[in-house]
Design a protein around this motif. Structure first.
Motif, PDB file in Angstrom:
ATOM      1  N   ILE A  46       0.861  -1.185   0.000  1.00 35.99           N
ATOM      2  CA  ILE A  46       0.000   0.000   0.000  1.00 35.99           C
ATOM      3  C   ILE A  46       0.895   1.232   0.000  1.00 35.99           C
ATOM      4  O   ILE A  46       1.774   1.375   0.857  1.00 35.99           O
ATOM      5  CB  ILE A  46      -0.938   0.011   1.221  1.00 35.99           C
ATOM      6  CG1 ILE A  46      -1.846  -1.216   1.179  1.00 35.99           C
ATOM      7  CG2 ILE A  46      -1.740   1.304   1.272  1.00 35.99           C
ATOM      8  CD1 ILE A  46      -2.739  -1.367   2.374  1.00 35.99           C
ATOM      9  N   ASP A  47       0.690   2.118  -0.975  1.00 43.73           N
ATOM     10  CA  ASP A  47       1.446   3.365  -1.058  1.00 43.73           C
ATOM     11  C   ASP A  47       0.758   4.432  -0.220  1.00 43.73           C
ATOM     12  O   ASP A  47      -0.463   4.596  -0.280  1.00 43.73           O
ATOM     13  CB  ASP A  47       1.540   3.846  -2.506  1.00 43.73           C
ATOM     14  CG  ASP A  47       2.472   2.979  -3.334  1.00 43.73           C
ATOM     15  OD1 ASP A  47       3.473   2.484  -2.787  1.00 43.73           O
ATOM     16  OD2 ASP A  47       2.189   2.787  -4.525  1.00 43.73           O
ATOM     17  N   VAL A  48       1.557   5.176   0.568  1.00 45.09           N
ATOM     18  CA  VAL A  48       1.044   6.295   1.355  1.00 45.09           C
ATOM     19  C   VAL A  48       1.848   7.534   1.003  1.00 45.09           C
ATOM     20  O   VAL A  48       3.002   7.453   0.586  1.00 45.09           O
ATOM     21  CB  VAL A  48       1.112   6.012   2.875  1.00 45.09           C
ATOM     22  CG1 VAL A  48       0.167   4.893   3.260  1.00 45.09           C
ATOM     23  CG2 VAL A  48       2.514   5.692   3.329  1.00 45.09           C
ATOM     24  N   GLU A  49       1.242   8.689   1.149  1.00 48.77           N
ATOM     25  CA  GLU A  49       1.904   9.947   0.810  1.00 48.77           C
ATOM     26  C   GLU A  49       2.852  10.416   1.910  1.00 48.77           C
ATOM     27  O   GLU A  49       3.849  11.064   1.638  1.00 48.77           O
ATOM     28  CB  GLU A  49       0.861  11.037   0.536  1.00 48.77           C
ATOM     29  CG  GLU A  49       0.000  10.759  -0.673  1.00 48.77           C
ATOM     30  CD  GLU A  49       0.805  10.706  -1.953  1.00 48.77           C
ATOM     31  OE1 GLU A  49       1.731  11.517  -2.115  1.00 48.77           O
ATOM     32  OE2 GLU A  49       0.506   9.841  -2.788  1.00 48.77           O
ATOM     33  N   ILE A  50       2.512  10.122   3.172  1.00 50.36           N
ATOM     34  CA  ILE A  50       3.324  10.606   4.279  1.00 50.36           C
ATOM     35  C   ILE A  50       3.247   9.605   5.423  1.00 50.36           C
ATOM     36  O   ILE A  50       2.225   8.960   5.623  1.00 50.36           O
ATOM     37  CB  ILE A  50       2.866  12.012   4.715  1.00 50.36           C
ATOM     38  CG1 ILE A  50       3.894  12.668   5.608  1.00 50.36           C
ATOM     39  CG2 ILE A  50       1.506  11.960   5.375  1.00 50.36           C
ATOM     40  CD1 ILE A  50       3.726  14.159   5.715  1.00 50.36           C
ATOM     41  N   SER A  51       4.357   9.445   6.124  1.00 54.63           N
ATOM     42  CA  SER A  51       4.418   8.562   7.284  1.00 54.63           C
ATOM     43  C   SER A  51       5.384   9.181   8.289  1.00 54.63           C
ATOM     44  O   SER A  51       5.864  10.299   8.097  1.00 54.63           O
ATOM     45  CB  SER A  51       4.880   7.164   6.873  1.00 54.63           C
ATOM     46  OG  SER A  51       6.252   7.189   6.543  1.00 54.63           O
ATOM     47  N   SER A  52       5.716   8.436   9.330  1.00 58.61           N
ATOM     48  CA  SER A  52       6.652   8.962  10.317  1.00 58.61           C
ATOM     49  C   SER A  52       8.045   9.187   9.723  1.00 58.61           C
ATOM     50  O   SER A  52       8.829   9.964  10.257  1.00 58.61           O
ATOM     51  CB  SER A  52       6.743   8.012  11.504  1.00 58.61           C
ATOM     52  OG  SER A  52       7.223   6.755  11.086  1.00 58.61           O
ATOM     53  N   ALA A  53       8.348   8.551   8.608  1.00 60.40           N
ATOM     54  CA  ALA A  53       9.656   8.728   7.966  1.00 60.40           C
ATOM     55  C   ALA A  53       9.765  10.051   7.230  1.00 60.40           C
ATOM     56  O   ALA A  53      10.878  10.545   7.000  1.00 60.40           O
ATOM     57  CB  ALA A  53       9.917   7.580   6.994  1.00 60.40           C
ATOM     58  N   SER A  54       8.644  10.658   6.860  1.00 60.56           N
ATOM     59  CA  SER A  54       8.706  11.910   6.096  1.00 60.56           C
ATOM     60  C   SER A  54       7.931  13.059   6.740  1.00 60.56           C
ATOM     61  O   SER A  54       8.013  14.183   6.265  1.00 60.56           O
ATOM     62  CB  SER A  54       8.166  11.689   4.683  1.00 60.56           C
ATOM     63  OG  SER A  54       6.815  11.276   4.733  1.00 60.56           O
ATOM     64  N   HIS A  55       7.193  12.813   7.817  1.00 55.16           N
ATOM     65  CA  HIS A  55       6.408  13.877   8.457  1.00 55.16           C
ATOM     66  C   HIS A  55       7.342  14.825   9.195  1.00 55.16           C
ATOM     67  O   HIS A  55       8.228  14.391   9.928  1.00 55.16           O
ATOM     68  CB  HIS A  55       5.395  13.270   9.428  1.00 55.16           C
ATOM     69  CG  HIS A  55       4.374  14.246   9.881  1.00 55.16           C
ATOM     70  ND1 HIS A  55       4.622  15.155  10.878  1.00 55.16           N
ATOM     71  CD2 HIS A  55       3.117  14.465   9.470  1.00 55.16           C
ATOM     72  CE1 HIS A  55       3.543  15.902  11.069  1.00 55.16           C
ATOM     73  NE2 HIS A  55       2.618  15.495  10.218  1.00 55.16           N
ATOM     74  N   PRO A  56       7.177  16.141   9.027  1.00 50.02           N
ATOM     75  CA  PRO A  56       8.085  17.109   9.653  1.00 50.02           C
ATOM     76  C   PRO A  56       8.168  16.989  11.173  1.00 50.02           C
ATOM     77  O   PRO A  56       9.226  17.201  11.748  1.00 50.02           O
ATOM     78  CB  PRO A  56       7.499  18.472   9.250  1.00 50.02           C
ATOM     79  CG  PRO A  56       6.726  18.202   8.023  1.00 50.02           C
ATOM     80  CD  PRO A  56       6.203  16.802   8.155  1.00 50.02           C
ATOM     81  N   PHE A  57       7.096  16.635  11.833  1.00 50.04           N
ATOM     82  CA  PHE A  57       7.133  16.517  13.293  1.00 50.04           C
ATOM     83  C   PHE A  57       8.062  15.396  13.731  1.00 50.04           C
ATOM     84  O   PHE A  57       8.865  15.546  14.645  1.00 50.04           O
ATOM     85  CB  PHE A  57       5.720  16.271  13.844  1.00 50.04           C
ATOM     86  CG  PHE A  57       5.679  16.119  15.331  1.00 50.04           C
ATOM     87  CD1 PHE A  57       5.717  17.220  16.159  1.00 50.04           C
ATOM     88  CD2 PHE A  57       5.630  14.863  15.904  1.00 50.04           C
ATOM     89  CE1 PHE A  57       5.702  17.078  17.531  1.00 50.04           C
ATOM     90  CE2 PHE A  57       5.610  14.697  17.275  1.00 50.04           C
ATOM     91  CZ  PHE A  57       5.642  15.817  18.093  1.00 50.04           C
ATOM     92  N   TYR A  58       7.996  14.257  13.067  1.00 48.55           N
ATOM     93  CA  TYR A  58       8.800  13.101  13.456  1.00 48.55           C
ATOM     94  C   TYR A  58      10.232  13.177  12.954  1.00 48.55           C
ATOM     95  O   TYR A  58      11.130  12.584  13.537  1.00 48.55           O
ATOM     96  CB  TYR A  58       8.146  11.807  12.968  1.00 48.55           C
ATOM     97  CG  TYR A  58       6.824  11.553  13.618  1.00 48.55           C
ATOM     98  CD1 TYR A  58       6.746  11.179  14.950  1.00 48.55           C
ATOM     99  CD2 TYR A  58       5.641  11.702  12.914  1.00 48.55           C
ATOM    100  CE1 TYR A  58       5.525  10.959  15.564  1.00 48.55           C
ATOM    101  CE2 TYR A  58       4.418  11.485  13.517  1.00 48.55           C
ATOM    102  CZ  TYR A  58       4.367  11.106  14.838  1.00 48.55           C
ATOM    103  OH  TYR A  58       3.165  10.899  15.435  1.00 48.55           O
ATOM    104  N   THR A  59      10.483  13.899  11.886  1.00 52.39           N
ATOM    105  CA  THR A  59      11.842  13.999  11.351  1.00 52.39           C
ATOM    106  C   THR A  59      12.619  15.141  11.980  1.00 52.39           C
ATOM    107  O   THR A  59      13.815  15.266  11.752  1.00 52.39           O
ATOM    108  CB  THR A  59      11.815  14.202   9.824  1.00 52.39           C
ATOM    109  OG1 THR A  59      11.097  15.399   9.525  1.00 52.39           O
ATOM    110  CG2 THR A  59      11.192  13.011   9.136  1.00 52.39           C
TER     111      THR A  59
END
Length: 86
Positions: A46-59
């Motif tokens: 399943i492709d997602v647009e944003i996750s913890s790997a790319s979200h500004p809060f988590y990065t």
């Protein structure tokens, strides 16, 4: 859990398109694509647009709102607010 009322949970790979990261987790989501994982098994993808790997809060790239600086700039432009005297 009662049988027959809950959706089936199974391993699914989520791909973060922004960070090009893959996550293997359990989900009830369905997928049309599949991918071969590191362990040699094939899982739904399943492709997602944003996750913890790319979200500004988590990065750590989130911008912090400087409210104190805004107040000081307002007071410099328009003077100190009138104080109400009773």
């Amino acid at each position: 859990m009662r049988s027959g009322i809950h959706p089936e949970s199974r391993p699914v790979v989520f791909r973060d398109r922004a960070a090009d990261a893959l996550f293997l987790t359990r989900s009830t989501a369905t997928a049309a694509q599949s991918i071969e994982w590191e362990d040699g098994n094939t899982y739904p993808l399943i492709d997602v647009e944003i996750s913890s790997a790319s979200h500004p809060f988590y990065t750590g790239t989130a911008r912090v709102m400087d409210t104190a600086g805004r107040v000081e700039r307002f007071e410099r432009r328009y003077g100190h607010p009138a104080v109400s005297r009773h």
